[in-house]
Design an enzyme around this catalytic site. Structure first.
Site, mmCIF file in Angstrom:
data_model
loop_
_atom_site.group_PDB
_atom_site.id
_atom_site.type_symbol
_atom_site.label_atom_id
_atom_site.label_comp_id
_atom_site.label_asym_id
_atom_site.label_seq_id
_atom_site.Cartn_x
_atom_site.Cartn_y
_atom_site.Cartn_z
ATOM 1 C CD GLU A 124 -3.057 1.238 1.969
ATOM 2 O OE1 GLU A 124 -3.901 2.121 1.727
ATOM 3 O OE2 GLU A 124 -3.275 0.288 2.732
ATOM 4 C CG ASN A 127 -9.147 -2.150 2.137
ATOM 5 O OD1 ASN A 127 -8.461 -3.142 2.304
ATOM 6 N ND2 ASN A 127 -9.050 -1.089 2.898
ATOM 7 C CD GLU A 128 -9.284 -2.138 6.847
ATOM 8 O OE1 GLU A 128 -9.624 -0.991 7.209
ATOM 9 O OE2 GLU A 128 -8.284 -2.721 7.290
#
Length: 676
Positions: free
Chosen positions: A45, A376-377
């Site tokens: 990331e 993603n989250e």
């Protein structure tokens, strides 16, 4: 209480030291679940200046003058003006360098790089620029690498020039070889004193990049990734995939094609931490999806790109009903098409629309993409937490339906949100099974006690549901959230549970991966660096030891604690004195590999009872141990303070089982490779 094994003979017990052995039975002839080739990998990331200023070897910041402050990173003198009708439609800005009108006034632009420009004496650096002479004719540009603070008569570390001719934009290159090493150099570009010159995309790369590529990666950092022997590479990030808002989400199509025409993107971490704030933290997209796929090919690992599902970061935008913040479910077509096009870019024939983009970039063969993460989250909401319903999963289903219809063999990865337990995790985990994703992504940044108490986390997971991808995790010390030996050891302990459950856990990646010592916003991290040097944290070595010794099949490793009626895994339970262990068989070498972690503050005697092996011999060992403070860590000045040390251990022949006895020092991770 100490562990004991009822099958041990009295003769063996009498031979042990006064402190009773911790005996572990390893079933060497009964192969368990296969260990996936993707089991241990890396997650990239762009946080902590991981891309620009880190892995991506470009040394010039704001090289195309596209930052909101167009001269961010630049000092200017003389007649310098900004223009916006340049040759690249996605990066239209450039600068005009005009004669100052006086022989003692000079027109110049000077770039400070990322916390300075690190150069090594005697090495070659490739300078390039797109330029033209707008009025025709020719001009000369001088390029200097300088040390502004030197006490020498001349600030120059090295210099070169390029001759520019004609009204058309062209790319010009030259090589600069600095005379000495300096980590805080600047780059100066001098305009011609008599002729107006336009310049765009001012760039400087070391010639020695990873694999020697012009738009390449920093050699030492890419080598460190290669040395981890990753099985999977997740990219381009987590939260940056979502963006603080939809406009700043990561858009993969902007990251491919000619590097000069990849538009700037605002980094999601730009605004996040006011305590460590970096106002010029952007993404040039020079490290884009083509380069990520290329790195996966270099490393021999599976690419795992992650795409936006139409939800911007839910931490920063908690109300999913707020207009303009998230994409409505009935307006996802463009996002879904981006996902379909990505698979075509990776796998499509060279004459397909997006396969041609890949081929034109120099890779006509497909990248053989097998996995794709959607979101993603992200998470859903229950009635007690907003009552908004299946915010994520209804979007995931639309992606899943479209992707499976066109690419039925592609493996889709969902998510259980940002937590490893709690209402949101409990809500999402069964929904991943309902949606029939192939894997789901778990994240957990937790303290020491969590890691020590969750050794059996995956032993009770549903074996009939999707497989697990532990996509982001790290032990964050309670009250001391930084890299240190103790927390890395607890990560090793946790990984024995991941390995033991290889039938359900198919991927695991530590996070974050990179951090610049002057530009970090989040820690701990696996690899640290400044402009010239780097070091590998103890957490890096833990990951490397597991990845390089993952074997091909799980082997049962158990013990029988005092008072127990049956064997149990060694996972830090009561009576185990902080011991964690796992075992695998490696078919190519014919070796049994046992990993034991002692998380206690005392040395622990252990016996490995190698059932099914009879011959004795010598086992090779690798040990992570440190006699200093548990807060110690490797540093730039002492990069090898704590690293694996090789050794040997004796294997004693036996009629029914060979044995290996050892005394494991306090706070130690030791790995044994035993020829079967």
């Amino acid at each position: 209480m100490k562990m004991r094994n009822l099958s041990l003979t009295l003769a063996l017990a009498a031979s042990l030291s006064a402190q009773a052995q911790h005996v572990m039975d390893v079933q060497t002839q009964k192969l368990g679940a296969p260990v996936q080739s993707t089991m241990y990998g890396i997650f990239f990331e762009d946080i902590n200046y991981a891309a620009d200023g880190g892995l991506y070897a470009e040394l010039v910041m704001n090289r195309s003058f596209e930052f909101p402050n167009h001269f961010a990173g630049w000092d200017i003198s003389g007649k310098v003006t900004l223009k916006d009708d340049g040759p690249f439609d996605k990066n239209p800005h450039y600068v005009r360098l005009a004669p100052s009108g006086h022989s003692d006034k000079h027109t110049m632009i000077e770039n400070q790089g990322f916390f300075g420009i690190g150069v090594k004496g005697g090495e070659e650096y490739r300078f390039s620029v797109w330029a033209r002479v707008p009025d025709g004719g020719s001009a000369k540009l001088w390029i200097d690498l300088v040390d502004n603070a030197t006490m020498s008569d001349d600030q120059k570390l090295g210099n070169a020039s390029v001759d520019v001719s004609g009204k058309e934009w062209k790319k010009y290159t030259t090589i600069i070889k600095p005379r000495r090493t300096f980590d805080k150099a600047h780059l100066r570009l001098w305009g011609d004193g008599k002729v107006t010159t336009d310049v765009e995309h001012v760039s400087l790369f070391p010639v020695k990049t990873w694999k020697g590529r012009e738009n390449g990666m920093r050699q030492d950092l890419a080598q460190a990734l290669n040395d981890m022997r990753p099985g999977v590479f997740r990219f381009p990030g987590g939260c940056i995939v979502e963006g603080t808002d939809l406009e700043t989400r990561y858009q993969w199509k902007n990251s491919v094609g000619p590097v000069e025409n990849r538009p700037l993107n605002e980094n999601r971490w730009h605004y996040t931490f006011t305590s460590r704030y970096f106002p010029n933290y952007y993404q040039s997209y020079g490290l884009g999806f083509f380069e990520f796929f290329q790195l996966c090919e270099d490393f021999g690992c599976e690419p795992l790109p992650v795409i936006s599902c139409g939800l911007s970061c839910q931490f920063q935008n908690p109300d999913p009903t707020k207009p303009g913040v998230h994409v409505p479910v009935d307006a996802l077509d463009d996002y879904i098409q981006d996902a379909l096009d990505l698979v075509e870019f990776a796998n499509g024939p060279a004459d397909s629309k997006w396969g041609k983009v890949r081929a034109d970039m120099g890779h006509p063969e497909p990248f053989n993409l097998k996995f794709l993460g959607v979101g993603n989250e992200q998470w859903d909401y229950d009635e007690k937490h907003g009552g908004y319903g299946p915010v994520f999963t209804e979007r995931l289903k639309k992606f899943s339906d479209a992707l499976r219809a066109k690419y039925p063999t592609l493996k889709l990865i969902g998510t259980t949100g940002p937590n490893s337990e709690g209402w949101d995790f409990d809500l999402l985990q069964p929904r991943m099974k309902e949606l029939k994703v192939d894997l789901y992504d778990e994240h957990y940044y937790r303290n020491e006690q969590w890691f020590l108490s969750h050794g059996l986390r995956y032993d009770s997971y549903d074996r009939k549901g999707p497989r697990v991808f532990a996509g982001e995790y790290a032990c964050h010390g309670k009250g001391k959230k930084w890299n240190h030996f103790e927390t890395s050891l607890y990560e090793a302990a946790h990984m024995t549970g991941i390995e033991r459950n290889a039938d359900i856990v198919h991927m695991a990646t530590y996070a974050p991966l990179f951090a610049h010592v002057e530009g970090w916003q989040w820690r701990p991290d696996a690899i640290w660096y400044d402009n010239l040097r780097s070091f590998k944290s103890v957490s890096y070595y833990v990951q490397q030891l597991f990845a390089m010794n993952k074997g091909t099949n799980v082997l049962s490793l158990t013990t029988v604690p005092d008072g127990a009626k049956k064997p149990v895994p060694v996972a830090g339970q009561d009576g185990m004195d902080g011991l964690f262990a796992s075992a695998v068989y490696d078919a190519p070498t014919g070796e049994v590999i046992v990993k034991v972690v002692n998380t206690s503050k005392q040395a622990q005697p252990i016996t490995l009872n190698l059932i099914g092996m009879k011959n004795g011999g010598t086992a090779q060992t690798l040990t992570l141990h440190h006699d200093g403070s548990l807060d110690d860590e490797n540093t730039l000045d002492h990069p090898d303070l704590i690293c694996p040390v090789s050794g040997t251990a004796n294997v004693i022949a036996g009629k029914k089982a060979a044995t290996l006895e050892d005394r494991l020092p306090a706070m130690t991770f030791r790995l044994y490779r035993i020829k079967k």
